[in-house]
Design a protein around this motif. Structure first.
Motif, PDB file in Angstrom:
ATOM      1  N   THR A 149       0.815  -1.213   0.000  1.00 12.95           N
ATOM      2  CA  THR A 149       0.000   0.000   0.000  1.00 12.95           C
ATOM      3  C   THR A 149       0.849   1.263   0.000  1.00 12.95           C
ATOM      4  OG1 THR A 149      -0.213  -0.085   2.419  1.00 12.95           O
ATOM      5  CG2 THR A 149      -1.985  -1.081   1.114  1.00 12.95           C
ATOM      6  N   SER A 150       2.131   1.141   0.370  1.00 11.89           N
ATOM      7  CA  SER A 150       3.024   2.298   0.281  1.00 11.89           C
ATOM      8  C   SER A 150       3.383   2.596  -1.174  1.00 11.89           C
ATOM      9  CB  SER A 150       4.303   2.049   1.087  1.00 11.89           C
ATOM     10  OG  SER A 150       5.166   1.153   0.401  1.00 11.89           O
ATOM     11  N   GLY A 151       3.172   1.593  -2.048  1.00 11.41           N
ATOM     12  CA  GLY A 151       3.524   1.775  -3.453  1.00 11.41           C
ATOM     13  C   GLY A 151       4.958   1.406  -3.760  1.00 11.41           C
ATOM     14  N   GLN A 152       5.669   0.859  -2.774  1.00 14.53           N
ATOM     15  CA  GLN A 152       7.061   0.460  -2.953  1.00 14.53           C
ATOM     16  C   GLN A 152       7.206  -1.020  -2.608  1.00 14.53           C
ATOM     17  OE1 GLN A 152       9.523   2.577  -4.028  1.00 14.53           O
ATOM     18  NE2 GLN A 152       8.131   4.317  -4.126  1.00 14.53           N
ATOM     19  N   MET A 153       7.969  -1.757  -3.409  1.00 15.72           N
ATOM     20  CA  MET A 153       8.209  -3.166  -3.136  1.00 15.72           C
ATOM     21  C   MET A 153       9.684  -3.484  -3.332  1.00 15.72           C
ATOM     22  SD  MET A 153       5.376  -4.656  -2.232  1.00 15.72           S
ATOM     23  CE  MET A 153       5.706  -6.407  -2.442  1.00 15.72           C
ATOM     24  N   ILE A 154      10.118  -4.606  -2.784  1.00 14.12           N
ATOM     25  CA  ILE A 154      11.455  -5.131  -3.064  1.00 14.12           C
ATOM     26  C   ILE A 154      11.255  -6.488  -3.707  1.00 14.12           C
ATOM     27  CG2 ILE A 154      13.665  -5.871  -2.121  1.00 14.12           C
ATOM     28  CD1 ILE A 154      13.249  -3.907   0.164  1.00 14.12           C
ATOM     29  N   GLY A 155      11.496  -6.547  -4.996  1.00 12.00           N
ATOM     30  CA  GLY A 155      11.288  -7.776  -5.755  1.00 12.00           C
ATOM     31  C   GLY A 155      12.014  -7.686  -7.084  1.00 12.00           C
ATOM     32  N   ILE A 156      11.461  -8.320  -8.108  1.00  8.97           N
ATOM     33  CA  ILE A 156      12.135  -8.332  -9.403  1.00  8.97           C
ATOM     34  C   ILE A 156      11.456  -7.415 -10.419  1.00  8.97           C
ATOM     35  CG2 ILE A 156      13.115 -10.612  -9.028  1.00  8.97           C
ATOM     36  CD1 ILE A 156      10.967 -11.786 -10.837  1.00  8.97           C
TER      37      ILE A 156
END
Length: 199
Positions: A9-16
């Protein structure tokens, strides 16, 4: 799961740098690929199906469990096998922080602006307002808003998306069990003077 949901929901992810969805056959299909990701540099494309993640068969897990394997700590690697055009592609990617793109748009041949909103994350309204400005600059005749399969999100972001579209007034009210109510979303007097439809 809660920390993962907060990150989404923050709009930020750590992925590919991809988004996935469960398609009509119950398989994990790639629904979006971030432009600056390593995945974008390969032959992998939207609509392709992920069959394995780190050697684990996706169909032998719950969808959410399999999706969670794509995310992790910055700088760690994940190996995926993807079914693409009748062949399998095996690649290893480095996880990295990226912004989730929750707004996509195009100008249709009939002159209407099509806007798909996949979620109302904290940064969705920024993408949405930029999209509106771009489409207005292209002289669209109206808007088609596609919120099918929208996963929901943050009320404040939703308000910031609706406010420039709707006339002044209350948009949404929450009614509680103790018979009290609260105005959740309110719009000011500025509004879009174009026809709109919502899917």
């Amino acid at each position: 799961e809660y920390e993962e949901e907060k990150m989404k929901t923050s709009g930020q992810m750590i992925g590919i740098g991809i988004s996935v969805e469960e398609n009509e056959r119950g398989l994990m299909a790639i629904s979006a690929i971030e432009e600056d990701s390593q995945v974008a540099e390969t032959a992998i494309s939207t609509g392709d199906v992920i069959t394995e993640i780190d050697g684990k068969t996706v169909t032998e897990m719950e969808f959410k469990e399999a999706e969670r394997l794509l995310f992790g700590n910055n700088g760690t690697e994940v190996a995926v096998k993807v079914h693409h055009g009748g062949t399998d592609i095996e690649e290893t990617f480095m996880r990295h922080p990226y912004e989730i793109k929750s707004v996509e748009s195009e100008v249709r041949g009939d002159g209407y602006g099509y806007i798909k909103i996949s979620a109302f994350n904290e940064n969705t309204y920024i993408q949405f307002l930029e999209t509106l400005s771009t489409l207005n600059g292209q002289g669209v005749k109206g808007y088609i808003f596609d919120v099918r399969n929208n996963s929901g999100g943050v009320i404040s972001s939703l308000q910031s998306c609706l406010d420039p579209l709707l006339p002044e007034g209350v948009i949404a009210v929450a009614d509680y069990g103790d018979d009290s109510s609260e105005t959740m979303i309110y719009s000011d007097s500025s509004e879009a003077e174009l026809p709109m439809v919502v899917l």
